[in-house]
Write an enzyme that holds these catalytic residues in place. Structure first.
Site, PDB file in Angstrom:
ATOM      1  N   THR A  20       0.846  -1.186   0.000  1.00 33.78           N
ATOM      2  CA  THR A  20       0.000   0.000   0.000  1.00 33.78           C
ATOM      3  C   THR A  20       0.888   1.245   0.000  1.00 33.78           C
ATOM      4  OG1 THR A  20      -0.156  -0.001   2.424  1.00 33.78           O
ATOM      5  CG2 THR A  20      -1.844  -1.227   1.210  1.00 33.78           C
TER       6      THR A  20
ATOM      7  N   GLY B  51       6.535   8.910 -16.115  1.00 37.07           N
ATOM      8  CA  GLY B  51       6.154   7.997 -15.047  1.00 37.07           C
ATOM      9  C   GLY B  51       7.196   7.830 -13.969  1.00 37.07           C
TER      10      GLY B  51
ATOM     11  N   LYS C 167      14.877   5.691   3.425  1.00 34.55           N
ATOM     12  CA  LYS C 167      15.773   4.621   2.981  1.00 34.55           C
ATOM     13  C   LYS C 167      17.073   4.613   3.785  1.00 34.55           C
ATOM     14  CE  LYS C 167      13.878   4.522  -1.698  1.00 34.55           C
ATOM     15  NZ  LYS C 167      14.093   4.792  -3.138  1.00 34.55           N
TER      16      LYS C 167
ATOM     17  N   GLY D 162      10.271   1.248 -10.462  1.00 35.27           N
ATOM     18  CA  GLY D 162       9.558   0.487 -11.486  1.00 35.27           C
ATOM     19  C   GLY D 162       8.659  -0.557 -10.857  1.00 35.27           C
TER      20      GLY D 162
END
Length: 361
Positions: free
Chosen positions: A101, A211, A229, A327
């Protein structure tokens, strides 16, 4: 033959791509890895929920033939217009919950609850969601240990590039003193295009059209994505329990187009770098900020959506891992690699005993 039943929480780009991989590569997984996968539940904020625990489980092909925005699980046998996330996670007899999600950088919800519910129900979890791992990773790993299940999150740092698993498995016997990385493809793409002559606004618009960037690119451009991260990676390789306040964050808005082009003329390249290093007293210092790197630096040549992390070790010097950092298919592969990791851990006798001991603790 071992079979794992999966519950997919969220059916946007990543879990949809995972469903595609499962549908397309079922025979390969069975032949090469020794297990099969059956999807028994899918939940989605818009489509609702779908549960089929009989026979082959959910037939994925018809779902994948429908455009994402047009899916309505309530029209199918076993479907409901309500996502029913808690009920699906706790009650549907799945072996592994794949959580994909949206990321909430403030408190990690709702993914945090999704992970907790699954672990408390005795189910393995794999997630690509940075929020719960960065903000509550230590507590979730301990919870998983107590319940004797696996908690995997390879896709949270470099998408499908296995930076976490590589660091865990390959750096044994080494002292990792720190790392620095280009860990956001959107910001990296934007900097490259500004260097080529575009304005920041035009570079961001181009990244959105391709994108690479979200409709609201703030998390990528201002470094908040990299901040999470860094927190995750510092926890894994440096044993640091960092909060967001421990990782000062400066984004690309601190730069001008002149800064970028002047650096290029001087043989330097601006990169949004996330870093952490161990001080002499054992504490860890971390930050996210644009840095002008000399062209010979390991990270200077990283371009476009590619990510890279350079680990600084005592015996090998600097070891750099590079690969796709974004991606839908790449991130879905990270979930698949987590499933493979769960299979390896739970079918290796020593690992099984470790999990059983954890469950008894």
């Amino acid at each position: 033959m071992t079979r794992y039943d999966l519950a997919l929480i969220g059916f946007g780009g990543v879990n949809r791509a995972l469903a595609e991989l499962i549908a397309e590569r079922a025979d390969t997984l069975e032949a090469e890895l020794g297990f099969t996968l059956r999807v028994v539940a899918i939940t989605d904020l818009r489509a609702g929920s779908l549960v089929r625990t009989d026979g082959p489980g959910i037939d994925l092909a018809p779902l994948l033939a429908v455009e994402p925005g047009e899916l309505d699980f309530s029209m199918l046998a076993g479907g409901s217009p309500d996502p029913r996330n808690e009920w699906v996670i706790r009650e549907v007899p799945a072996d592994i919950v794949a959580e994909a999600t949206f990321t909430n950088p403030t408190d990690g919800e709702p993914a945090l609850s999704h992970v907790r519910w699954a672990v408390e129900a005795g189910k393995h979890v794999c997630t690509t969601n940075k929020g719960p791992v960065a903000l509550h990773g230590g507590a979730l790993k301990e919870l998983a240990r107590r319940h004797g299940v696996c908690f995997e999150f390879e896709g949270t740092v470099m998408s499908g590039t296995p930076v976490l698993r590589t660091a865990r498995r390959m750096f044994g016997g080494l002292a990792v003193n720190g790392f620095e990385g280009v860990m956001n493809g959107t910001s990296n793409y934007v900097l490259g295009r500004v260097e080529s002559g575009l304005s920041f606004a035009d570079a961001v618009a181009e990244a959105q059209a391709l994108g690479y960037a979200e409709a609201d690119p703030t998390a990528d451009i201002e470094g908040y994505d990299v901040q999470l991260k860094v927190m995750i990676l510092a926890g894994e390789v440096l044993g640091a329990d960092l909060g967001r306040a421990d990782v000062p964050c400066t984004g690309l808005s601190a730069l001008t187009t002149d800064d970028v082009r002047r650096a290029a003329a001087e043989g330097l390249r601006w990169k949004l770098v996330g870093s952490a290093s161990r001080r002499s007293d054992g504490t860890v210092e971390a930050r996210v900020a644009p840095v002008a790197l000399p062209t010979e630096h390991a990270l200077a040549g990283v371009s476009g959506p590619v990510n890279a992390v350079a680990f600084h070790t005592d015996l090998l010097g600097t070891v750099t891992i590079a690969g796709p950092g974004a991606g839908r298919v790449e991130t879905a592969y990270a979930l698949l690699s987590d499933v493979i990791g769960i299979h390896e851990r739970t079918t290796t006798p020593a690992s099984v005993e470790t999990l059983l001991e954890a469950g008894r603790a």
